[in-house]
Design a protein around this motif. Structure first.
Motif: not given
Length: 440
Positions: A312-323
């Motif tokens: 995942a790119p950084q912008f999607a990785a940030k959402v995934l880490s929060e989830l």
């Protein structure tokens, strides 16, 4: 004069006897496929039931090659039998039965379009020209895509009828013991409707940022001013879902099926010596709904071969880490441990997320048009097209194919990524190297 020998599979004289418990037993002799005489029997509460049981036993003894077929007369009867048997049988040749949601889709087409228009028509009366007229009516009253769905389902039904011996695969009209039958699939002779050309969809970073700005900041304020009390749309859910769809290229119902164990984080050392955290997502499931089971997680995407890891790119990785950080396991309400859950802790329904997107499009159609985005085409599937366009343009169609999980590049190019118009630039460079000096 000698009595003629019975045909293979033909029952001889049936005799009946009554057991002490009152059960009726029917017996007869029959020749099997090798010409050997066999003695099957059947039982039932009445002679009719016993005879039916005897015939079933004889069919097993003789073999399926000579087993009697069920006689069907109308399209409604054919549809009912096809849905029950065609995709739920015990045929050992079928490795993968049709999925339940696929059969539910067939049943919906039959119920909504085929039975109201042609349910009472005898199957032998459905000629190609009549079928073509039916499809034309569906296309005019509904849509071209609906007409093609009806054509596909009818064709599958008639193919099955041919396989069952209700139709012959060659000739024109054939007289059988059941009467005259159509001898080939009449649906295949109809014209398949031309579907609209593929609409390619591209987004740039500025457009995405503005869309997220509308969702996160403008929409909440506008909704609060218009509806001071009451339940509010889940703005954050829509924004997160858009980012994960853009980052993973998953289909609409696949991000919502991501489980806690499907996300893996890795520390990657950069050229300058710094460390960054990258996220890997396992695309291995989707959320589906069927009439019998309701909403559940299917343990594969659209096709089994499409399972894959996506970085995942950084912008999607940030959402995934929060989830992942906010995830609370709940084996009772969320047995699959998916990350996207409702306020009550249950897996979310993909239709709810799609409804959020429709609400957003209706609310901000003028604003979207102002930045060059057609609101009608802003769907989760179009976001997948935008990913394909961006990746194929920067890294090539092969990378886009692998990211989207396609089996062939032609699928990616035909439906998602446009072939670049200036492909001759790269060819010219290659030719210059190979044929250097030829103009001297």
């Amino acid at each position: 004069m000698a009595r003629p020998k019975r045909a293979v599979g033909e029952l001889g004289k049936v005799t009946y006897s009554v057991e002490p418990n009152g059960l009726v037993v029917a017996r007869a002799r029959v020749f099997d496929g090798s010409g050997k005489e066999r003695r099957p029997y059947g039982s039932g509460a009445t002679e009719a039931e016993a005879l039916a049981s005897l015939q079933e036993a004889a069919d097993v003894v003789v073999g399926r090659v000579l087993a009697r077929r069920v006689e069907l007369t109308t399209i409604a009867e054919l549809a009912e039998r096809w849905l029950k048997v065609a995709y739920h049988d015990d045929d050992p040749r079928v490795l993968r039965q049709r999925r339940e949601q696929t059969v539910d889709g067939y049943a919906s087409v039959i119920r909504a379009h085929i039975l109201p228009r042609a349910g009472a028509i005898p199957i032998t009366d459905m000629t190609a020209d009549r079928a073509d007229g039916l499809l034309m009516d569906v296309a005019r009253e509904k849509t071209v895509m609906t007409a093609n769905k009806v054509r596909n389902v009818l064709s599958l039904m008639y193919d099955w009828a041919i396989q069952q011996g209700l139709f012959s695969a060659a000739g024109s009209i054939q007289q059988t013991r059941h009467g005259a039958v159509v001898v080939a699939n009449p649906i295949r002779a109809t014209r398949r409707a031309d579907e609209p050309s593929t609409v390619y969809f591209e987004l740039d970073a500025v457009q995405v940022k503005y869309i997220l700005h509308l969702i996160r900041e403008v929409w909440p304020e506008r909704h609060r001013a218009r509806f001071p009390v009451g339940r509010r749309p889940n703005f954050k859910l829509l924004a997160d879902y858009i980012l994960i769809t853009l980052g993973t290229s998953e289909r609409t119902a696949e991000p919502i099926a991501i489980r806690f164990q499907d996300v893996r984080f890795e520390a990657v050392e950069q050229p300058d010596g710094s460390l960054t955290m990258e996220a890997l997502v396992w695309v291995g499931g989707t959320m589906v709904r069927t009439r019998s089971r309701g909403l559940f997680r299917q343990d594969s995407p659209k096709a089994e071969r499409q399972k894959r890891w996506v970085r995942a790119p950084q912008f999607a990785a940030k959402v995934l880490s929060e989830l992942v950080a906010n995830h609370v396991p709940n084996p009772e309400l969320n047995p699959d441990d998916v990350l996207f859950t409702s306020e009550r802790g249950r897996p979310r329904d993909p239709s709810a997320v799609s409804q959020l997107m429709r609400m957003f499009r209706r609310e901000f159609e003028p604003e979207l048009l102002a930045i060059g985005v057609d609101a009608e085409h802003l769907t989760f599937r179009s976001l997948r097209k935008a990913v394909a366009a961006a990746v194929s343009g920067m890294a090539g169609v092969e990378v886009a194919r692998d990211l989207l999980g396609h089996s062939d590049e032609s699928i990616t190019e035909g439906h998602y990524a446009k072939r670049p118009e200036l492909i001759v630039d790269g060819a010219a460079d290659a030719l210059d190297k190979v044929f250097a000096g030829t103009d001297a």
